[in-house]
Design a protein around this motif. Structure first.
Motif, PDB file in Angstrom:
ATOM      1  N   VAL A  93       0.857  -1.177   0.000  1.00  0.00           N
ATOM      2  CA  VAL A  93       0.000   0.000   0.000  1.00  0.00           C
ATOM      3  C   VAL A  93       0.895   1.230   0.000  1.00  0.00           C
ATOM      4  CG1 VAL A  93      -1.723   1.296   1.308  1.00  0.00           C
ATOM      5  CG2 VAL A  93      -1.868  -1.203   1.179  1.00  0.00           C
ATOM      6  N   LYS A  94       0.636   2.138  -0.897  1.00  0.00           N
ATOM      7  CA  LYS A  94       1.437   3.352  -1.062  1.00  0.00           C
ATOM      8  C   LYS A  94       0.600   4.557  -0.653  1.00  0.00           C
ATOM      9  CE  LYS A  94       4.572   6.110  -2.967  1.00  0.00           C
ATOM     10  NZ  LYS A  94       5.615   6.576  -2.140  1.00  0.00           N
ATOM     11  N   THR A  95       1.084   5.298   0.306  1.00  0.00           N
ATOM     12  CA  THR A  95       0.425   6.542   0.690  1.00  0.00           C
ATOM     13  C   THR A  95       1.018   7.644  -0.166  1.00  0.00           C
ATOM     14  OG1 THR A  95       0.139   5.754   2.942  1.00  0.00           O
ATOM     15  CG2 THR A  95      -0.063   8.125   2.584  1.00  0.00           C
ATOM     16  N   THR A  96       0.151   8.391  -0.834  1.00  0.00           N
ATOM     17  CA  THR A  96       0.624   9.428  -1.737  1.00  0.00           C
ATOM     18  C   THR A  96      -0.341  10.600  -1.720  1.00  0.00           C
ATOM     19  OG1 THR A  96       1.336   9.877  -4.009  1.00  0.00           O
ATOM     20  CG2 THR A  96      -0.551   8.426  -3.740  1.00  0.00           C
ATOM     21  N   THR A  97       0.088  11.701  -2.232  1.00  0.00           N
ATOM     22  CA  THR A  97      -0.767  12.871  -2.350  1.00  0.00           C
ATOM     23  C   THR A  97      -1.132  13.042  -3.814  1.00  0.00           C
ATOM     24  OG1 THR A  97       0.345  13.924  -0.484  1.00  0.00           O
ATOM     25  CG2 THR A  97      -0.915  15.351  -1.956  1.00  0.00           C
ATOM     26  N   VAL A  98      -2.422  13.167  -4.058  1.00  0.00           N
ATOM     27  CA  VAL A  98      -2.910  13.392  -5.420  1.00  0.00           C
ATOM     28  C   VAL A  98      -3.759  14.648  -5.387  1.00  0.00           C
ATOM     29  CG1 VAL A  98      -4.316  12.461  -7.289  1.00  0.00           C
ATOM     30  CG2 VAL A  98      -2.951  10.916  -5.888  1.00  0.00           C
ATOM     31  N   ARG A  99      -3.525  15.533  -6.309  1.00  0.00           N
ATOM     32  CA  ARG A  99      -4.324  16.751  -6.368  1.00  0.00           C
ATOM     33  C   ARG A  99      -5.565  16.464  -7.217  1.00  0.00           C
ATOM     34  NH1 ARG A  99      -0.468  21.889  -6.399  1.00  0.00           N
ATOM     35  NH2 ARG A  99       1.169  21.009  -5.111  1.00  0.00           N
ATOM     36  N   LEU A 100      -6.721  16.784  -6.659  1.00  0.00           N
ATOM     37  CA  LEU A 100      -7.990  16.570  -7.346  1.00  0.00           C
ATOM     38  C   LEU A 100      -8.822  17.834  -7.287  1.00  0.00           C
ATOM     39  CD1 LEU A 100      -8.952  13.139  -5.755  1.00  0.00           C
ATOM     40  CD2 LEU A 100      -8.009  13.499  -8.030  1.00  0.00           C
ATOM     41  N   TYR A 101      -9.713  17.956  -8.207  1.00  0.00           N
ATOM     42  CA  TYR A 101     -10.673  19.047  -8.167  1.00  0.00           C
ATOM     43  C   TYR A 101     -11.704  18.749  -7.079  1.00  0.00           C
ATOM     44  CZ  TYR A 101      -8.588  20.484 -12.544  1.00  0.00           C
ATOM     45  OH  TYR A 101      -7.698  20.888 -13.502  1.00  0.00           O
TER      46      TYR A 101
ATOM     47  N   MET B 130      -9.762   3.061  -1.038  1.00  0.00           N
ATOM     48  CA  MET B 130      -8.496   2.764  -1.702  1.00  0.00           C
ATOM     49  C   MET B 130      -8.712   1.756  -2.836  1.00  0.00           C
ATOM     50  SD  MET B 130      -5.136   0.962   0.020  1.00  0.00           S
ATOM     51  CE  MET B 130      -5.976  -0.560   0.440  1.00  0.00           C
ATOM     52  N   ASP B 131      -9.565   0.750  -2.601  1.00  0.00           N
ATOM     53  CA  ASP B 131      -9.842  -0.260  -3.628  1.00  0.00           C
ATOM     54  C   ASP B 131     -10.668   0.322  -4.771  1.00  0.00           C
ATOM     55  OD1 ASP B 131      -8.437  -2.080  -2.108  1.00  0.00           O
ATOM     56  OD2 ASP B 131     -10.225  -2.984  -1.217  1.00  0.00           O
ATOM     57  N   LEU B 132     -11.635   1.169  -4.433  1.00  0.00           N
ATOM     58  CA  LEU B 132     -12.443   1.811  -5.469  1.00  0.00           C
ATOM     59  C   LEU B 132     -11.582   2.711  -6.349  1.00  0.00           C
ATOM     60  CD1 LEU B 132     -15.581   2.814  -3.368  1.00  0.00           C
ATOM     61  CD2 LEU B 132     -15.455   1.021  -5.110  1.00  0.00           C
ATOM     62  N   PHE B 133     -10.746   3.512  -5.720  1.00  0.00           N
ATOM     63  CA  PHE B 133      -9.880   4.426  -6.454  1.00  0.00           C
ATOM     64  C   PHE B 133      -8.885   3.656  -7.318  1.00  0.00           C
ATOM     65  CE2 PHE B 133      -6.658   7.742  -6.997  1.00  0.00           C
ATOM     66  CZ  PHE B 133      -7.474   8.801  -7.338  1.00  0.00           C
ATOM     67  N   SER B 134      -8.294   2.600  -6.768  1.00  0.00           N
ATOM     68  CA  SER B 134      -7.335   1.787  -7.516  1.00  0.00           C
ATOM     69  C   SER B 134      -8.010   1.120  -8.714  1.00  0.00           C
ATOM     70  CB  SER B 134      -6.716   0.722  -6.612  1.00  0.00           C
ATOM     71  OG  SER B 134      -5.956   1.331  -5.595  1.00  0.00           O
ATOM     72  N   GLN B 135      -9.211   0.565  -8.496  1.00  0.00           N
ATOM     73  CA  GLN B 135      -9.929  -0.079  -9.591  1.00  0.00           C
ATOM     74  C   GLN B 135     -10.271   0.931 -10.684  1.00  0.00           C
ATOM     75  OE1 GLN B 135     -10.547  -3.427  -9.869  1.00  0.00           O
ATOM     76  NE2 GLN B 135     -11.324  -3.008 -11.913  1.00  0.00           N
ATOM     77  N   ALA B 136     -10.674   2.135 -10.279  1.00  0.00           N
ATOM     78  CA  ALA B 136     -10.990   3.184 -11.257  1.00  0.00           C
ATOM     79  C   ALA B 136      -9.760   3.524 -12.098  1.00  0.00           C
ATOM     80  CB  ALA B 136     -11.521   4.422 -10.548  1.00  0.00           C
ATOM     81  N   LEU B 137      -8.611   3.638 -11.454  1.00  0.00           N
ATOM     82  CA  LEU B 137      -7.375   3.936 -12.190  1.00  0.00           C
ATOM     83  C   LEU B 137      -7.013   2.799 -13.146  1.00  0.00           C
ATOM     84  CD1 LEU B 137      -5.120   5.603  -9.473  1.00  0.00           C
ATOM     85  CD2 LEU B 137      -5.983   6.643 -11.570  1.00  0.00           C
ATOM     86  N   ILE B 138      -7.165   1.565 -12.689  1.00  0.00           N
ATOM     87  CA  ILE B 138      -6.860   0.408 -13.538  1.00  0.00           C
ATOM     88  C   ILE B 138      -7.747   0.421 -14.780  1.00  0.00           C
ATOM     89  CG2 ILE B 138      -7.056  -2.112 -13.684  1.00  0.00           C
ATOM     90  CD1 ILE B 138      -6.155  -2.150 -10.696  1.00  0.00           C
ATOM     91  N   GLU B 139      -9.056   0.627 -14.588  1.00  0.00           N
ATOM     92  CA  GLU B 139      -9.985   0.632 -15.724  1.00  0.00           C
ATOM     93  C   GLU B 139      -9.682   1.783 -16.673  1.00  0.00           C
ATOM     94  OE1 GLU B 139     -14.073   0.329 -14.482  1.00  0.00           O
ATOM     95  OE2 GLU B 139     -13.628  -1.405 -13.203  1.00  0.00           O
ATOM     96  N   PHE B 140      -9.348   2.944 -16.139  1.00  0.00           N
ATOM     97  CA  PHE B 140      -9.001   4.094 -16.965  1.00  0.00           C
ATOM     98  C   PHE B 140      -7.765   3.794 -17.803  1.00  0.00           C
ATOM     99  CE2 PHE B 140      -6.666   8.005 -17.722  1.00  0.00           C
ATOM    100  CZ  PHE B 140      -7.641   8.836 -18.248  1.00  0.00           C
ATOM    101  N   MET B 141      -6.735   3.223 -17.163  1.00  0.00           N
ATOM    102  CA  MET B 141      -5.489   2.925 -17.892  1.00  0.00           C
ATOM    103  C   MET B 141      -5.715   1.845 -18.936  1.00  0.00           C
ATOM    104  SD  MET B 141      -2.562   3.233 -14.927  1.00  0.00           S
ATOM    105  CE  MET B 141      -3.388   2.111 -13.790  1.00  0.00           C
ATOM    106  N   ASP B 142      -6.511   0.822 -18.618  1.00  0.00           N
ATOM    107  CA  ASP B 142      -6.817  -0.232 -19.580  1.00  0.00           C
ATOM    108  C   ASP B 142      -7.558   0.345 -20.797  1.00  0.00           C
ATOM    109  OD1 ASP B 142      -5.601  -2.166 -18.050  1.00  0.00           O
ATOM    110  OD2 ASP B 142      -7.476  -2.997 -17.267  1.00  0.00           O
TER     111      ASP B 142
END
Length: 102
Positions: free
Chosen positions: A58-66, A86-98
């Motif tokens: 698990v990586k703690t990071t800062t992401v700037r969002l609107y 964290m799982d929802l956000f990760s899954q969203a990123l995976i689907e976006f990248m795919d």
């Protein structure tokens, strides 16, 4: 008589238009059938978390969002309390990248 001639010309013109419409009626019918097939029915998708892709530390990071996007994500997350945000956000990123992978 001018009025009689005008009426005859009017009738002939309407008749010609009717004939033209009849000639293209099959094409118009095909267009309507095609159009009706193009209508999209949106079905609600089931949320699926692919836990096989959620690997690594698990990586703690800062992401700037609107703000609006973040608030909408928080509301969305509240609808799926059975998952970690964290799982929802990760899954969203995976689907976006795919979806946009080159």
């Amino acid at each position: 008589d001018k009025n009689a001639n005008k009426k005859i010309i009017d009738i002939v013109s309407k008749y010609d238009n009717l004939i033209k419409m009849m000639e293209v009626s099959n094409d118009i019918q095909e267009m309507l059938e095609w159009y009706n097939k193009q209508k999209i029915t949106v079905e609600l998708q089931e949320l699926k978390i692919d836990s096989n892709k959620l690997t690594g530390e698990v990586k703690t990071t800062t992401v700037r969002l609107y703000t609006d996007v973040w608030n909408e994500f928080k509301d969305f997350s509240n609808e799926f309390k059975e998952y970690k945000s964290m799982d929802l956000f990760s899954q969203a990123l995976i689907e976006f990248m795919d979806k946009y992978k080159r």
